[in-house]
Motif scaffolding. Structure first.
Motif, PDB file in Angstrom:
ATOM      1  N   ILE A 217     -24.693 -27.986  40.930  1.00  0.00           N
ATOM      2  CA  ILE A 217     -23.348 -27.294  40.056  1.00  0.00           C
ATOM      3  C   ILE A 217     -24.326 -26.249  39.823  1.00  0.00           C
ATOM      4  CG2 ILE A 217     -21.894 -27.567  37.957  1.00  0.00           C
ATOM      5  CD1 ILE A 217     -21.502 -30.501  38.438  1.00  0.00           C
TER       6      ILE A 217
ATOM      7  N   SER B  47     -27.304 -24.354  41.493  1.00  0.00           N
ATOM      8  CA  SER B  47     -27.039 -23.821  42.286  1.00  0.00           C
ATOM      9  C   SER B  47     -26.033 -22.918  42.745  1.00  0.00           C
ATOM     10  CB  SER B  47     -27.465 -24.341  43.456  1.00  0.00           C
ATOM     11  OG  SER B  47     -28.670 -25.683  43.441  1.00  0.00           O
ATOM     12  N   ALA B  48     -24.993 -23.225  42.178  1.00  0.00           N
ATOM     13  CA  ALA B  48     -23.697 -22.755  43.208  1.00  0.00           C
ATOM     14  C   ALA B  48     -23.402 -21.504  42.113  1.00  0.00           C
ATOM     15  CB  ALA B  48     -22.570 -23.922  42.999  1.00  0.00           C
ATOM     16  N   TYR B  49     -23.328 -21.525  40.620  1.00  0.00           N
ATOM     17  CA  TYR B  49     -23.121 -20.857  39.386  1.00  0.00           C
ATOM     18  C   TYR B  49     -24.501 -20.232  39.929  1.00  0.00           C
ATOM     19  CZ  TYR B  49     -20.516 -23.689  36.777  1.00  0.00           C
ATOM     20  OH  TYR B  49     -18.913 -25.020  36.651  1.00  0.00           O
ATOM     21  N   LYS B  50     -25.618 -20.314  40.111  1.00  0.00           N
ATOM     22  CA  LYS B  50     -26.478 -19.341  40.130  1.00  0.00           C
ATOM     23  C   LYS B  50     -26.334 -17.949  40.969  1.00  0.00           C
ATOM     24  CE  LYS B  50     -31.575 -20.832  39.676  1.00  0.00           C
ATOM     25  NZ  LYS B  50     -32.512 -21.894  39.959  1.00  0.00           N
ATOM     26  N   ALA B  51     -25.611 -18.398  42.585  1.00  0.00           N
ATOM     27  CA  ALA B  51     -25.707 -17.888  43.320  1.00  0.00           C
ATOM     28  C   ALA B  51     -24.668 -17.884  43.307  1.00  0.00           C
ATOM     29  CB  ALA B  51     -25.449 -19.452  44.878  1.00  0.00           C
ATOM     30  N   MET B  52     -23.324 -17.772  42.770  1.00  0.00           N
ATOM     31  CA  MET B  52     -22.178 -17.425  42.693  1.00  0.00           C
ATOM     32  C   MET B  52     -21.732 -15.553  41.661  1.00  0.00           C
ATOM     33  SD  MET B  52     -19.049 -19.843  43.140  1.00  0.00           S
ATOM     34  CE  MET B  52     -19.976 -20.887  40.812  1.00  0.00           C
TER      35      MET B  52
ATOM     36  N   LYS C 185     -25.006 -14.216  41.107  1.00  0.00           N
ATOM     37  CA  LYS C 185     -25.941 -13.547  42.604  1.00  0.00           C
ATOM     38  C   LYS C 185     -24.847 -12.544  43.408  1.00  0.00           C
ATOM     39  CE  LYS C 185     -29.581 -16.079  44.097  1.00  0.00           C
ATOM     40  NZ  LYS C 185     -30.096 -16.816  45.275  1.00  0.00           N
ATOM     41  N   ARG C 186     -23.812 -13.175  43.700  1.00  0.00           N
ATOM     42  CA  ARG C 186     -22.743 -11.330  44.214  1.00  0.00           C
ATOM     43  C   ARG C 186     -21.637 -10.984  43.010  1.00  0.00           C
ATOM     44  NH1 ARG C 186     -18.198 -14.507  45.518  1.00  0.00           N
ATOM     45  NH2 ARG C 186     -18.552 -16.991  45.745  1.00  0.00           N
TER      46      ARG C 186
ATOM     47  N   ALA D  42     -19.642 -12.663  41.310  1.00  0.00           N
ATOM     48  CA  ALA D  42     -17.812 -14.055  41.346  1.00  0.00           C
ATOM     49  C   ALA D  42     -18.240 -14.673  39.834  1.00  0.00           C
ATOM     50  CB  ALA D  42     -17.874 -14.521  42.298  1.00  0.00           C
ATOM     51  N   TRP D  43     -19.654 -14.940  39.136  1.00  0.00           N
ATOM     52  CA  TRP D  43     -20.096 -15.463  38.123  1.00  0.00           C
ATOM     53  C   TRP D  43     -20.581 -15.003  37.226  1.00  0.00           C
ATOM     54  CZ3 TRP D  43     -16.946 -19.838  36.854  1.00  0.00           C
ATOM     55  CH2 TRP D  43     -17.280 -20.541  35.929  1.00  0.00           C
TER      56      TRP D  43
ATOM     57  N   LYS E 217     -21.048 -16.237  33.490  1.00  0.00           N
ATOM     58  CA  LYS E 217     -21.826 -17.512  32.647  1.00  0.00           C
ATOM     59  C   LYS E 217     -22.877 -18.118  32.254  1.00  0.00           C
ATOM     60  CE  LYS E 217     -16.854 -18.363  32.907  1.00  0.00           C
ATOM     61  NZ  LYS E 217     -16.144 -18.745  33.223  1.00  0.00           N
TER      62      LYS E 217
ATOM     63  N   VAL F  73     -24.444 -21.223  31.945  1.00  0.00           N
ATOM     64  CA  VAL F  73     -23.519 -23.159  31.289  1.00  0.00           C
ATOM     65  C   VAL F  73     -24.296 -23.608  31.385  1.00  0.00           C
ATOM     66  CG1 VAL F  73     -22.038 -24.762  32.966  1.00  0.00           C
ATOM     67  CG2 VAL F  73     -21.544 -22.357  33.280  1.00  0.00           C
TER      68      VAL F  73
ATOM     69  N   ASP G  73     -22.778 -19.598  49.510  1.00  0.00           N
ATOM     70  CA  ASP G  73     -23.262 -19.732  48.052  1.00  0.00           C
ATOM     71  C   ASP G  73     -24.466 -20.909  48.482  1.00  0.00           C
ATOM     72  OD1 ASP G  73     -21.804 -17.682  47.077  1.00  0.00           O
ATOM     73  OD2 ASP G  73     -20.128 -18.499  46.903  1.00  0.00           O
ATOM     74  N   VAL G  74     -24.279 -21.617  48.701  1.00  0.00           N
ATOM     75  CA  VAL G  74     -25.479 -22.744  48.582  1.00  0.00           C
ATOM     76  C   VAL G  74     -25.325 -23.473  49.530  1.00  0.00           C
ATOM     77  CG1 VAL G  74     -25.284 -25.071  47.197  1.00  0.00           C
ATOM     78  CG2 VAL G  74     -24.608 -23.380  46.077  1.00  0.00           C
TER      79      VAL G  74
ATOM     80  N   HIS H  91     -27.764 -14.380  49.487  1.00  0.00           N
ATOM     81  CA  HIS H  91     -27.887 -14.754  48.192  1.00  0.00           C
ATOM     82  C   HIS H  91     -27.486 -15.995  47.851  1.00  0.00           C
ATOM     83  CE1 HIS H  91     -23.683 -15.580  48.472  1.00  0.00           C
ATOM     84  NE2 HIS H  91     -23.556 -16.255  47.695  1.00  0.00           N
TER      85      HIS H  91
ATOM     86  N   GLU I 262     -28.203 -19.942  48.010  1.00  0.00           N
ATOM     87  CA  GLU I 262     -29.252 -20.723  46.767  1.00  0.00           C
ATOM     88  C   GLU I 262     -29.859 -21.237  47.859  1.00  0.00           C
ATOM     89  OE1 GLU I 262     -31.069 -20.883  43.723  1.00  0.00           O
ATOM     90  OE2 GLU I 262     -30.102 -19.198  43.962  1.00  0.00           O
TER      91      GLU I 262
ATOM     92  N   GLY J 103     -20.634 -31.592  44.509  1.00  0.00           N
ATOM     93  CA  GLY J 103     -21.386 -30.438  43.377  1.00  0.00           C
ATOM     94  C   GLY J 103     -20.343 -28.986  43.615  1.00  0.00           C
TER      95      GLY J 103
ATOM     96  N   THR K  11     -17.470 -26.563  42.055  1.00  0.00           N
ATOM     97  CA  THR K  11     -17.473 -25.176  41.658  1.00  0.00           C
ATOM     98  C   THR K  11     -16.302 -24.236  41.924  1.00  0.00           C
ATOM     99  OG1 THR K  11     -20.075 -23.907  42.119  1.00  0.00           O
ATOM    100  CG2 THR K  11     -19.400 -25.963  40.497  1.00  0.00           C
TER     101      THR K  11
ATOM    102  N   ALA L 184     -18.022 -22.827  44.889  1.00  0.00           N
ATOM    103  CA  ALA L 184     -18.989 -22.400  45.899  1.00  0.00           C
ATOM    104  C   ALA L 184     -19.260 -21.972  47.365  1.00  0.00           C
ATOM    105  CB  ALA L 184     -19.981 -22.572  45.357  1.00  0.00           C
TER     106      ALA L 184
END
Lengths: 306, 392
Positions: free
Chosen positions: A80, A82-87, A89-90, A92-93, A95, A97, B23-24, B50, B52, B68, B72, B74
């Motif tokens: 979770i 990592s996903a917010y971090k990656a999104m 970067k592009r 798409a996110w 916040k 969290v 993304d991941v 990009h 992760e 996980g 989200t 991704a």
């Protein structure tokens, strides 16, 4: 230290859940929610907290909440984060969290320890909270790596030859601290302001943080459900549960116990230790007292108190 | 504009993932999947993506982190093989049941014991019923092409199911081929970015993975079945769009010589390439043989197989996995169940081959074809299940 008037009145872990009266897990969940600082996702390992708070189509959680399986809360939290971090970067996110993973002692000390170790080593920004009721309470009180010496469980029963669990408890916070994480701490719900302050501290840390909190279980520890907090206090006042934190490798004792009560005070209000009060098993109580004394000495030395 | 690159099967998968805006990636090394994660790591460390890349401490955590991340919203990829897939087994079911459109490369390697790193399909067949869409490819080109299509299929709101793209260990994973690749911009246009329907978002909190007992569990499974039943429409649509873009047409199955074949082989993966070459040579000598290669194994392409065997008299089903104690291997059980349901009487027998990477030679395949022709002639199946290429 947080004060009562600082706490939000809003309940993000709501009533109506199916945890037992006096359950420590529910108290811990509610207190944790009082420490949030912003958008939060809770990841829950399989266990009492998970099954009793979310029976479909109901939920006790007013925050985003995810359960995947038993042994993988830390890995799910890694994904979770990592996903917010990656999104982000592009684009798409946007916040920031906070991610909190809850596991019981089985999901933490035993089946989940590999996933926790991996997540700590990789440095994901999340807070792992182990609510430790010292056995597999959800499946019917079986012994775990967190069950104390001498405790009777359904797989370490109070037999005539073997009086409860022969082994001692793992040093979970020691294991976590050895990963070189920035923040690790123990807590007891009897000292609510200490716990809530630590949760906030754990969230504020950039990178992984761990809190190990004592969680009374009237059903499995076999104590009066009205006395959960009293038991959680006795755990500290007998020096059974030292309350300390490890910040950037530095140990600090948060609750001093200059005049400890004898371990019997903690044991005697719990049915899981009842058999130890028979004359032939008195030596187990002595062994427990010795463990408590040595552990306290070890921790306080690390804290520079001894 | 497409260009041709020299890529291994694993390299083709990694290259496709690089182009798909993932993304991941959470993955753990296992032979012979390692080239995928190694090559992808290069893309990450050279700043070409990009993504992760979560270098987890086990495949169990790999799939858990993927779930996980996928929840989200991704776009998520992982790859594994053999024991790694087996270790993921528990979470494979959760990934599909929580409707996470993860794409996974599975480099098919046998399961221990004895420990062996070579090809068979027992890893994926062991997780056959995990509720994922399952694709098998014949070569590196197909691996590349199907990974691009897999993201579109998985993430379609009518489907929302994870997809595995299966490629044979070493035979494909480590063999270098000329692979036609698309420009990044063309891929970008084809796969775009994921548009999640529902996601874990703190501003709109939802509870995912609740305890679900006797009153609701069955309905969630029924919906899962329905999602799989919906997937053929999406698979066809994506196949069509891909054909328009590349000129390479995919379908549920590929057929060779089936218009007039009296005897045929049906098999998955790289063996189909050998089978087609042998069939071509035999057909030039007047023998009416054909090949059916399912690209899509789940959902099972029953309709397409029935259509392909309209004029057939005998069929050999080749399984590179053994369902020990069952009447047949997995592909054969599915095939026979399909024929029975349709009331089709056909001489069918099952050939178990290639376990632990044992070669399936053109000679072996020709022998199977000749036996199938014999069944076509006599209508008698002497051995319903046989092992080819093993010392007995």
């Amino acid at each position: 230290m947080v004060r009562l008037k600082d706490l939000p009145t809003e309940e993000l872990f709501t009533s109506g859940h199916r945890l037992c009266a006096g359950c420590g897990a529910g108290i811990v969940a509610r207190m944790t929610m009082k420490a949030l600082r912003g958008p939060t996702v809770v990841v829950n390992a399989t266990g009492c907290m998970e099954v009793a708070s979310t029976i479909y189509p109901y939920t006790a959680w007013k925050v985003a909440w995810v359960h995947v399986a038993f042994e993988n809360a830390a890995a799910v939290a890694s994904g979770i984060e990592s996903a917010y971090k990656a999104m982000a970067k592009r684009g798409a996110w946007d916040k920031k969290v906070d991610i909190i993973a809850f596991g019981g002692d089985g999901g933490t000390f035993d089946i989940g320890i590999q996933a926790i170790s991996g997540a700590l080593e990789r440095g994901h920004d999340f807070l792992y909270i182990c609510y430790d009721n010292e056995a597999y309470m959800n499946t019917g009180i079986q012994r775990s790596g967190a069950t104390p010496h001498g405790a009777a469980t359904t797989t370490s029963p109070a037999g005539t030859k073997i009086p409860g669990k022969p082994e001692f408890k793992k040093d979970f916070i020691g294991i976590c601290a050895a990963h070189g994480i920035e923040y690790a701490a123990t807590a007891s719900p009897a000292y609510w302001n200490d716990y809530i302050t630590k949760v906030r501290k754990g969230l504020e840390v950039e990178g992984p943080a761990v809190i190990h909190v004592f969680s009374p279980c009237p059903l499995g520890m076999r104590h009066d459900s009205a006395k959960s907090i009293e038991l959680a206090r006795l755990a500290v006042q007998t020096r059974y549960w030292p309350v300390y934190e490890v910040e950037k490798g530095k140990y600090k004792l948060n609750i001093k116990v200059p005049k400890p009560k004898p371990i019997e005070e903690f044991l005697k209000i719990q049915g899981r230790f009842r058999h130890l009060f028979q004359p032939q098993f008195k030596h187990v109580i002595d062994e427990l007292q010795q463990y408590v004394d040595e552990n306290w000495k070890r921790i306080t030395e690390l804290c520079g108190e001894a | 504009m497409s260009k041709i690159l020299g890529l291994t099967g694993d390299g083709a998968v990694a290259y496709a993932v690089k182009q798909c805006n993932v993304d991941v990636v959470a993955a753990y090394p296992i032979t012979p999947q390692t080239l995928i994660v190694e090559e992808f790591s290069e893309y990450v460390h050279n700043g070409e993506v990009h993504t992760e890349f979560v270098c987890v401490e086990s495949e169990h955590s790999a799939m858990s982190a993927c779930v996980g991340a996928s929840l989200t919203g991704a776009r998520v990829f992982t790859a594994t093989a053999s024991q790694g897939l087996a270790l993921m087994h528990e979470i494979l079911y959760i990934a599909s049941s929580l409707r996470c459109p993860i794409v996974m490369g599975v480099v098919n390697r046998t399961l221990s014991a004895p420990i062996n790193i070579h090809c068979d399909h027992s890893d994926m067949m062991g997780s056959r019923d995990c509720g994922w869409i399952q694709i098998y490819v014949e070569n590196a080109q197909e691996a590349y092409d199907w990974v691009l299509q897999a993201f579109r299929i998985a993430e379609d709101p009518d489907v929302l199911l994870p997809v595995t793209v299966n490629l044979d260990a070493f035979i494909l994973s480590h063999s270098l081929e000329g692979v036609k690749v698309l420009d990044d911009a063309e891929v970008e246009k084809f796969v775009s970015t994921r548009k999640p329907v529902l996601r874990v978002d703190p501003d709109k909190p939802i509870t995912v993975g609740a305890l679900c007992l006797t009153d609701f569990f069955f309905e969630t499974k029924r919906q899962h079945v329905e999602a799989m039943n919906n997937s053929p429409k999406t698979i066809s649509r994506v196949n069509n769009e891909f054909a328009e873009l590349t000129g390479r047409r995919y379908d549920f199955i590929e057929t060779f010589g089936m218009d007039d074949a009296e005897a045929a082989i049906i098999c998955l993966g790289s063996t189909a390439g050998t089978a087609k070459a042998v069939a071509k040579s035999m057909r030039s000598k007047g023998k009416k043989v054909g090949v059916i290669k399912p690209w899509v194994y789940r959902p099972f392409p029953a309709e397409q197989i029935v259509k392909a065997i309209e004029n057939l008299k005998a069929l050999a089903v080749l399984d590179r996995a053994c369902s020990i104690g069952a009447p047949y291997g997995p592909l054969c059980s599915d095939t026979i169940a399909t024929l029975y349901r349709e009331g089709i009487k056909l001489g069918v027998f099952n050939v178990i081959y290639g376990l632990g990477g044992r070669d399936m030679t053109p000679f072996d395949i020709e022998t199977v074809f000749n036996e199938t022709l014999e069944v076509a002639k006599t209508g008698v199946v002497k051995e319903p299940l046989k092992f080819v290429g093993v010392r007995e």
